[in-house]
Design a protein around this motif. Structure first.
Motif, PDB file in Angstrom:
ATOM      1  N   GLY A  17       7.324  -7.462   5.453  1.00  0.00           N
ATOM      2  CA  GLY A  17       6.618  -7.994   4.303  1.00  0.00           C
ATOM      3  C   GLY A  17       5.941  -6.975   3.408  1.00  0.00           C
ATOM      4  O   GLY A  17       6.467  -5.888   3.157  1.00  0.00           O
ATOM      5  N   ILE A  18       4.760  -7.330   2.913  1.00  0.00           N
ATOM      6  CA  ILE A  18       4.037  -6.489   1.960  1.00  0.00           C
ATOM      7  C   ILE A  18       3.717  -5.138   2.575  1.00  0.00           C
ATOM      8  O   ILE A  18       3.814  -4.101   1.909  1.00  0.00           O
ATOM      9  CB  ILE A  18       2.756  -7.187   1.476  1.00  0.00           C
ATOM     10  N   GLY A  19       3.301  -5.115   3.835  1.00  0.00           N
ATOM     11  CA  GLY A  19       2.946  -3.855   4.473  1.00  0.00           C
ATOM     12  C   GLY A  19       4.102  -2.891   4.532  1.00  0.00           C
ATOM     13  O   GLY A  19       3.957  -1.700   4.225  1.00  0.00           O
ATOM     14  N   LEU A  20       5.271  -3.395   4.921  1.00  0.00           N
ATOM     15  CA  LEU A  20       6.474  -2.552   4.954  1.00  0.00           C
ATOM     16  C   LEU A  20       6.795  -2.038   3.556  1.00  0.00           C
ATOM     17  O   LEU A  20       7.031  -0.834   3.358  1.00  0.00           O
ATOM     18  CB  LEU A  20       7.642  -3.360   5.531  1.00  0.00           C
ATOM     19  N   ALA A  21       6.819  -2.943   2.581  1.00  0.00           N
ATOM     20  CA  ALA A  21       7.168  -2.541   1.212  1.00  0.00           C
ATOM     21  C   ALA A  21       6.153  -1.558   0.644  1.00  0.00           C
ATOM     22  O   ALA A  21       6.519  -0.601  -0.061  1.00  0.00           O
ATOM     23  CB  ALA A  21       7.273  -3.771   0.320  1.00  0.00           C
ATOM     24  N   ALA A  22       4.872  -1.766   0.934  1.00  0.00           N
ATOM     25  CA  ALA A  22       3.833  -0.867   0.424  1.00  0.00           C
ATOM     26  C   ALA A  22       3.955   0.513   1.064  1.00  0.00           C
ATOM     27  O   ALA A  22       3.737   1.536   0.397  1.00  0.00           O
ATOM     28  CB  ALA A  22       2.455  -1.453   0.683  1.00  0.00           C
ATOM     29  N   ALA A  23       4.290   0.564   2.351  1.00  0.00           N
ATOM     30  CA  ALA A  23       4.447   1.850   3.021  1.00  0.00           C
ATOM     31  C   ALA A  23       5.575   2.657   2.396  1.00  0.00           C
ATOM     32  O   ALA A  23       5.434   3.855   2.122  1.00  0.00           O
ATOM     33  CB  ALA A  23       4.702   1.628   4.512  1.00  0.00           C
ATOM     34  N   VAL A  24       6.700   2.010   2.150  1.00  0.00           N
ATOM     35  CA  VAL A  24       7.833   2.699   1.537  1.00  0.00           C
ATOM     36  C   VAL A  24       7.498   3.129   0.118  1.00  0.00           C
ATOM     37  O   VAL A  24       7.780   4.261  -0.298  1.00  0.00           O
ATOM     38  CB  VAL A  24       9.080   1.786   1.559  1.00  0.00           C
ATOM     39  N   ALA A  25       6.854   2.251  -0.659  1.00  0.00           N
ATOM     40  CA  ALA A  25       6.509   2.577  -2.044  1.00  0.00           C
ATOM     41  C   ALA A  25       5.531   3.743  -2.111  1.00  0.00           C
ATOM     42  O   ALA A  25       5.656   4.630  -2.978  1.00  0.00           O
ATOM     43  CB  ALA A  25       5.918   1.353  -2.734  1.00  0.00           C
ATOM     44  N   ALA A  26       4.555   3.762  -1.214  1.00  0.00           N
ATOM     45  CA  ALA A  26       3.580   4.857  -1.211  1.00  0.00           C
ATOM     46  C   ALA A  26       4.259   6.178  -0.870  1.00  0.00           C
ATOM     47  O   ALA A  26       3.968   7.215  -1.483  1.00  0.00           O
ATOM     48  CB  ALA A  26       2.458   4.559  -0.218  1.00  0.00           C
ATOM     49  N   ALA A  27       5.156   6.157   0.098  1.00  0.00           N
ATOM     50  CA  ALA A  27       5.876   7.379   0.458  1.00  0.00           C
ATOM     51  C   ALA A  27       6.737   7.857  -0.706  1.00  0.00           C
ATOM     52  O   ALA A  27       6.814   9.062  -0.980  1.00  0.00           O
ATOM     53  CB  ALA A  27       6.727   7.134   1.702  1.00  0.00           C
ATOM     54  N   GLN A  28       7.368   6.924  -1.398  1.00  0.00           N
ATOM     55  CA  GLN A  28       8.176   7.297  -2.562  1.00  0.00           C
ATOM     56  C   GLN A  28       7.308   7.921  -3.658  1.00  0.00           C
ATOM     57  O   GLN A  28       7.787   8.764  -4.419  1.00  0.00           O
ATOM     58  CB  GLN A  28       8.906   6.065  -3.111  1.00  0.00           C
TER      59      GLN A  28
END
Length: 282
Positions: A17-28
């Motif tokens: 969910g949001i946590g997974l997507a936010a983690a990837v977006a922050a790393a990007q």
């Protein structure tokens, strides 16, 4: 692992969910992203998403309901990386029920994850956020602003988070820490599935509330099927808060969420809210 010059963000509840997507977006976006979850055995989807995005995540165990686990995770980040610039409190658990049918222990369990879990992580992180002039971000819900039928316990926990963080914000700001609440509406994630209920069985066991619960369930399923955001869309709001020069206290993730919370915030006598949510159960 040696210390890193990159800014460091710790995100809870990143298995989906949001946590997974936010983690990837922050790393990007260039953040050293510490992606935490209660059970690292459930990190396959997180690792796959990171690989597909071409980014690396620092995956660690953290159970927000366990103060020892929280302290170990935060201390480990400081020992390994030397800094902590932001925290995203995202871990949470849903609950569907109503007062007469819920046990008080069920309500306490909801509060432990959704409210006290946020406090555990925030308290452990604040000394390090003070040192970095960092950001404390908490994903709540429109249910933290507007009470919703059959979500009494969940909304109570989210209301508590909203009140706590709104009160903390001016105090933290005196020491250089910004506090932000991110309020999604319906998001197409595993969150609903993770509530772990059999809707038909719940309706059958609801007694005098069965008809209202039936109407609520039909309305909620329809909303998630037709109007839910993707996790990536909701995570965009988290990333904006991470990178904004002056992040707001309260940020909604969609036009629908802005309209829904706006109804409450402009509703002095409560009639507009009850006029809306009353249609969900009849």
């Amino acid at each position: 692992m040696s210390s890193t010059p990159s800014k460091v963000v710790l995100i809870t509840g990143t298995s989906s969910g949001i946590g997974l997507a936010a983690a990837v977006a922050a790393a990007q976006a260039g953040w050293h992203t510490v992606a935490t979850l209660r059970d690292t055995g459930r990190a396959d989807a997180l690792r796959k998403a990171a690989a597909e995005a071409g980014v690396e995540l620092d995956i660690r165990q953290l159970d927000v309901t366990d103060e020892v686990s929280v302290a170990s995770a935060v201390d480990g980040v400081i020992a390994d990386l030397g800094r902590l610039d932001a925290v995203v409190n995202n871990a949470g658990a849903g609950h569907v029920g109503t007062l007469e049918n819920d046990t008080v222990d069920e309500v306490r369990t909801v509060m432990e994850t959704n409210f006290f879990g946020v406090l555990h992580v925030s308290k452990a992180a604040l000394p390090h956020l003070r040192a970095s002039g960092g950001r404390l971000i908490t994903v709540t819900s429109v249910g933290g602003v507007v009470g919703q039928p059959f979500n009494e316990a969940y909304c109570a926990a989210k209301f508590a988070v909203e009140g706590y963080m709104e009160s903390l914000a001016p105090v933290a700001a005196t020491l250089g820490v910004s506090v932000t609440l991110v309020e999604p509406g319906a998001v197409a994630t595993e969150f609903v599935n993770n509530i772990g209920i059999d809707v038909e069985a719940e309706i059958a066991a609801a007694g005098p509330y069965a008809d209202a619960l039936h109407h609520y369930a039909n309305r909620t399923v329809a909303q998630f099927l037709s109007g839910a955001q993707t996790p990536a869309e909701a995570a965009e709001a988290v990333l904006e808060v991470l990178t904004a020069d002056h992040p707001a206290l309260r940020v909604q993730t969609s036009d629908w969420a802005r309209g829904f919370t706006g109804t409450k915030l402009a509703d002095l006598d409560g009639s507009a809210v009850l006029g809306t949510t009353g249609t969900w159960v009849r």
